[in-house]
Scaffold this motif. Structure first.
Motif, PDB file in Angstrom:
ATOM      1  N   VAL A   1     -54.305 -15.099  55.852  1.00  0.00           N
ATOM      2  CA  VAL A   1     -54.335 -15.259  54.869  1.00  0.00           C
ATOM      3  C   VAL A   1     -53.971 -16.654  54.562  1.00  0.00           C
ATOM      4  O   VAL A   1     -55.210 -17.039  53.639  1.00  0.00           O
ATOM      5  N   LEU A   2     -53.587 -17.385  55.558  1.00  0.00           N
ATOM      6  CA  LEU A   2     -53.854 -19.313  55.414  1.00  0.00           C
ATOM      7  C   LEU A   2     -55.043 -19.320  55.524  1.00  0.00           C
ATOM      8  O   LEU A   2     -55.004 -19.990  55.779  1.00  0.00           O
ATOM      9  N   THR A   3     -56.041 -19.000  56.943  1.00  0.00           N
ATOM     10  CA  THR A   3     -56.884 -19.198  57.936  1.00  0.00           C
ATOM     11  C   THR A   3     -57.494 -19.963  56.558  1.00  0.00           C
ATOM     12  O   THR A   3     -58.285 -21.173  57.307  1.00  0.00           O
ATOM     13  N   PRO A   4     -58.338 -18.907  56.097  1.00  0.00           N
ATOM     14  CA  PRO A   4     -59.393 -19.540  54.323  1.00  0.00           C
ATOM     15  C   PRO A   4     -58.628 -20.833  54.014  1.00  0.00           C
ATOM     16  O   PRO A   4     -59.652 -21.371  53.421  1.00  0.00           O
ATOM     17  N   LEU A   5     -57.850 -21.262  53.705  1.00  0.00           N
ATOM     18  CA  LEU A   5     -57.239 -21.866  52.780  1.00  0.00           C
ATOM     19  C   LEU A   5     -57.348 -23.328  53.594  1.00  0.00           C
ATOM     20  O   LEU A   5     -56.816 -24.008  52.975  1.00  0.00           O
ATOM     21  N   LEU A   6     -56.879 -23.575  54.558  1.00  0.00           N
ATOM     22  CA  LEU A   6     -57.002 -24.614  55.172  1.00  0.00           C
ATOM     23  C   LEU A   6     -57.720 -25.742  54.906  1.00  0.00           C
ATOM     24  O   LEU A   6     -58.874 -25.476  54.592  1.00  0.00           O
ATOM     25  N   VAL A   7     -57.703 -27.630  54.771  1.00  0.00           N
ATOM     26  CA  VAL A   7     -58.708 -28.084  54.970  1.00  0.00           C
ATOM     27  C   VAL A   7     -58.880 -28.594  55.713  1.00  0.00           C
ATOM     28  O   VAL A   7     -59.005 -28.882  57.044  1.00  0.00           O
ATOM     29  N   PRO A   8     -60.152 -27.953  55.853  1.00  0.00           N
ATOM     30  CA  PRO A   8     -61.839 -28.373  57.150  1.00  0.00           C
ATOM     31  C   PRO A   8     -60.996 -29.352  57.710  1.00  0.00           C
ATOM     32  O   PRO A   8     -61.747 -30.415  57.573  1.00  0.00           O
ATOM     33  N   ASP A   9     -61.170 -29.641  59.433  1.00  0.00           N
ATOM     34  CA  ASP A   9     -61.433 -30.607  59.669  1.00  0.00           C
ATOM     35  C   ASP A   9     -59.691 -31.378  59.735  1.00  0.00           C
ATOM     36  O   ASP A   9     -60.613 -32.741  60.205  1.00  0.00           O
ATOM     37  N   ALA A  10     -58.564 -30.544  58.922  1.00  0.00           N
ATOM     38  CA  ALA A  10     -57.867 -31.461  59.244  1.00  0.00           C
ATOM     39  C   ALA A  10     -56.932 -31.099  60.006  1.00  0.00           C
ATOM     40  O   ALA A  10     -56.501 -29.918  59.376  1.00  0.00           O
TER      41      ALA A  10
ATOM     42  N   VAL B   1     -49.528 -25.878  51.050  1.00  0.00           N
ATOM     43  CA  VAL B   1     -49.928 -24.170  50.751  1.00  0.00           C
ATOM     44  C   VAL B   1     -47.801 -23.239  51.412  1.00  0.00           C
ATOM     45  O   VAL B   1     -47.483 -23.485  52.357  1.00  0.00           O
ATOM     46  N   ALA B   2     -47.852 -23.199  50.597  1.00  0.00           N
ATOM     47  CA  ALA B   2     -45.826 -22.165  50.253  1.00  0.00           C
ATOM     48  C   ALA B   2     -46.432 -20.156  50.416  1.00  0.00           C
ATOM     49  O   ALA B   2     -46.694 -20.238  49.676  1.00  0.00           O
TER      50      ALA B   2
ATOM     51  N   PRO C   1     -38.274 -19.614  63.442  1.00  0.00           N
ATOM     52  CA  PRO C   1     -39.042 -18.734  64.716  1.00  0.00           C
ATOM     53  C   PRO C   1     -38.324 -19.226  65.818  1.00  0.00           C
ATOM     54  O   PRO C   1     -37.554 -20.592  65.627  1.00  0.00           O
ATOM     55  N   ALA C   2     -37.826 -18.317  66.979  1.00  0.00           N
ATOM     56  CA  ALA C   2     -36.613 -19.554  68.017  1.00  0.00           C
ATOM     57  C   ALA C   2     -38.387 -19.773  68.791  1.00  0.00           C
ATOM     58  O   ALA C   2     -37.958 -20.844  69.389  1.00  0.00           O
ATOM     59  N   ASP C   3     -39.338 -19.071  68.445  1.00  0.00           N
ATOM     60  CA  ASP C   3     -40.416 -19.835  69.631  1.00  0.00           C
ATOM     61  C   ASP C   3     -41.552 -20.274  68.484  1.00  0.00           C
ATOM     62  O   ASP C   3     -42.219 -19.048  68.769  1.00  0.00           O
ATOM     63  N   PRO C   4     -41.684 -21.351  67.629  1.00  0.00           N
ATOM     64  CA  PRO C   4     -42.313 -21.998  66.789  1.00  0.00           C
ATOM     65  C   PRO C   4     -43.487 -21.981  67.047  1.00  0.00           C
ATOM     66  O   PRO C   4     -44.804 -21.316  66.378  1.00  0.00           O
ATOM     67  N   ALA C   5     -43.629 -22.281  68.119  1.00  0.00           N
ATOM     68  CA  ALA C   5     -45.421 -22.638  68.905  1.00  0.00           C
ATOM     69  C   ALA C   5     -45.818 -20.598  68.718  1.00  0.00           C
ATOM     70  O   ALA C   5     -47.692 -20.676  68.788  1.00  0.00           O
ATOM     71  N   ALA C   6     -45.406 -20.150  69.400  1.00  0.00           N
ATOM     72  CA  ALA C   6     -46.009 -18.251  69.707  1.00  0.00           C
ATOM     73  C   ALA C   6     -45.554 -17.961  68.144  1.00  0.00           C
ATOM     74  O   ALA C   6     -46.748 -16.503  68.047  1.00  0.00           O
ATOM     75  N   ASP C   7     -45.140 -18.401  67.179  1.00  0.00           N
ATOM     76  CA  ASP C   7     -45.328 -17.627  65.670  1.00  0.00           C
ATOM     77  C   ASP C   7     -46.940 -17.462  64.717  1.00  0.00           C
ATOM     78  O   ASP C   7     -47.425 -18.510  65.401  1.00  0.00           O
ATOM     79  N   PRO C   8     -47.463 -17.045  64.839  1.00  0.00           N
ATOM     80  CA  PRO C   8     -49.004 -16.472  64.127  1.00  0.00           C
ATOM     81  C   PRO C   8     -48.571 -17.375  63.237  1.00  0.00           C
ATOM     82  O   PRO C   8     -50.224 -18.291  63.158  1.00  0.00           O
ATOM     83  N   VAL C   9     -47.995 -18.283  62.260  1.00  0.00           N
ATOM     84  CA  VAL C   9     -48.818 -19.357  61.354  1.00  0.00           C
ATOM     85  C   VAL C   9     -48.409 -20.359  62.008  1.00  0.00           C
ATOM     86  O   VAL C   9     -50.093 -21.569  62.982  1.00  0.00           O
ATOM     87  N   GLY C  10     -47.801 -20.532  63.336  1.00  0.00           N
ATOM     88  CA  GLY C  10     -47.285 -21.476  64.041  1.00  0.00           C
ATOM     89  C   GLY C  10     -48.457 -22.117  65.093  1.00  0.00           C
ATOM     90  O   GLY C  10     -48.737 -22.868  65.228  1.00  0.00           O
ATOM     91  N   LYS C  11     -48.917 -21.016  65.486  1.00  0.00           N
ATOM     92  CA  LYS C  11     -50.678 -21.234  66.751  1.00  0.00           C
ATOM     93  C   LYS C  11     -51.221 -21.774  65.962  1.00  0.00           C
ATOM     94  O   LYS C  11     -52.333 -22.294  66.638  1.00  0.00           O
ATOM     95  N   LEU C  12     -51.704 -21.848  64.232  1.00  0.00           N
ATOM     96  CA  LEU C  12     -52.835 -22.463  64.010  1.00  0.00           C
ATOM     97  C   LEU C  12     -52.234 -24.751  63.992  1.00  0.00           C
ATOM     98  O   LEU C  12     -53.024 -25.464  63.302  1.00  0.00           O
ATOM     99  N   ALA C  13     -51.184 -24.676  63.726  1.00  0.00           N
ATOM    100  CA  ALA C  13     -50.967 -25.889  63.808  1.00  0.00           C
ATOM    101  C   ALA C  13     -50.257 -26.942  64.834  1.00  0.00           C
ATOM    102  O   ALA C  13     -50.029 -26.528  65.776  1.00  0.00           O
TER     103      ALA C  13
END
Length: 308
Positions: free
Chosen positions: A107-116, A63-64, A127-139
């Motif tokens: 926008v991204l959340t509904p497009l994630l592969v389930p249970d993967a 997902v780009a 970002p300076a803090d990837p884990a605090a980034d809104p998208v980074g928090k999902l990873a």
């Protein structure tokens, strides 16, 4: 085949993905992860191509997230590339307009592969803090590339200061062939290492990380030398039985030299984004070796280990 969905919604994208999978007789169960690319229009082509090549080893939903005009009305333009077009996985390119570019996680959340697992890659300046980034928090894994920043070493240092388990940087991944070659050279009797020197072009963050790794593992002072490149050009380990030197002046082939032994020629080509990304996707747990080297890097650059 590519399906274009201008001014669409996440529900329409989800429905189109399902229809595309049914049309080729497959499902999402063969996707081992979701690889999210956070990028811009200028970088997205090369990034998606690298992800597609890496996906031949790791079938993924790519997902780009491509940020467009922040002053426009909120909108999503989508491209869906069916399996076969983008390797064994599938690719979804989302151009986000207006405020959606500031909240891509919604926008991204509904497009994630389930249970993967989810891996996020910032091919440009991250970002300076990837884990605090809104998208980074999902990873589970967050991949950046300090080499793309205006000041690569400062960018790496800022990210190291915010390190969380699961973070990594492609400046580290590019070092794998160098670290493997040096470790192999030291598997043979070589004496006690008393000092080391890493030479590379200036402001090259991989060199700083390699120096930190050597300093931590060998418990020696590592000098930092400057060359015209490309990239890393030489590593010299000084031992009580002579020197071990790996020298690479063309970015492709290195010479391994040991005191009292004939030189060896070794393939040591610079690694592109696809190879480095594929390596990172092989592991979804935290890279403890990178974490350890990164922690060691700060004090070294402050003057306790790396000179020059």
């Amino acid at each position: 085949m590519t399906l274009y969905l201008p001014r669409t919604t996440t529900s329409q994208i989800t429905e189109a993905l399902m229809a595309e999978r049914l049309s080729v007789g497959g499902g999402a169960m063969n996707m081992v992860l979701t690889l999210v690319i956070v990028t811009d229009e200028a970088d997205h082509y090369d990034a998606v191509r690298a992800a597609t090549e890496a996906g031949r080893e790791h079938p993924s939903r790519v997902v780009a997230l491509i940020r467009r005009d922040p002053g426009a009305e909120p909108a999503i333009d989508a491209e869906i590339r069916r399996p076969g077009t983008s390797g064994p996985g599938e690719a979804v390119l989302l151009r986000l307009y207006g405020p959606l570019g500031e909240h891509p996680d919604s926008v991204l959340t509904p497009l994630l592969v389930p249970d993967a697992p989810v891996v996020v890659w910032w091919p440009g300046q991250g970002p300076a803090d990837p884990a605090a980034d809104p998208v980074g928090k999902l990873a589970q894994r967050r991949i950046t590339d300090a080499l793309r920043a205006p000041d690569p070493v400062a960018d790496l240092m800022e990210r190291v200061a915010h390190y969380r388990p699961g973070d990594t940087d492609l400046t580290w991944t590019r070092l794998t062939p160098w670290r493997s070659l040096l470790a192999s050279a030291m598997d043979q009797p070589c004496g006690w290492v008393t000092s080391a020197r890493v030479t590379a072009e200036s402001h090259y963050p991989s060199a700083e990380l390699l120096a930190a790794w050597l300093s931590e593992r060998l418990e020696v002072t590592v000098e930092r030398g400057i060359s015209d490149g490309p990239g890393l050009t030489e590593v010299r380990l000084t031992t009580d039985q002579g020197d071990i030197t790996v020298s690479r002046v063309d970015g492709r082939v290195a010479t391994l030299s040991r005191t009292g032994q004939p030189d060896q020629t070794v393939a040591l080509a610079r690694r592109g984004a696809a190879l480095a990304l594929a390596e990172e996707l092989r592991r979804l747990d935290a890279d403890e070796t990178y974490a350890s080297a990164a922690r060691h890097l700060g004090p070294m650059l402050a003057g306790s280990g790396v000179e020059g």
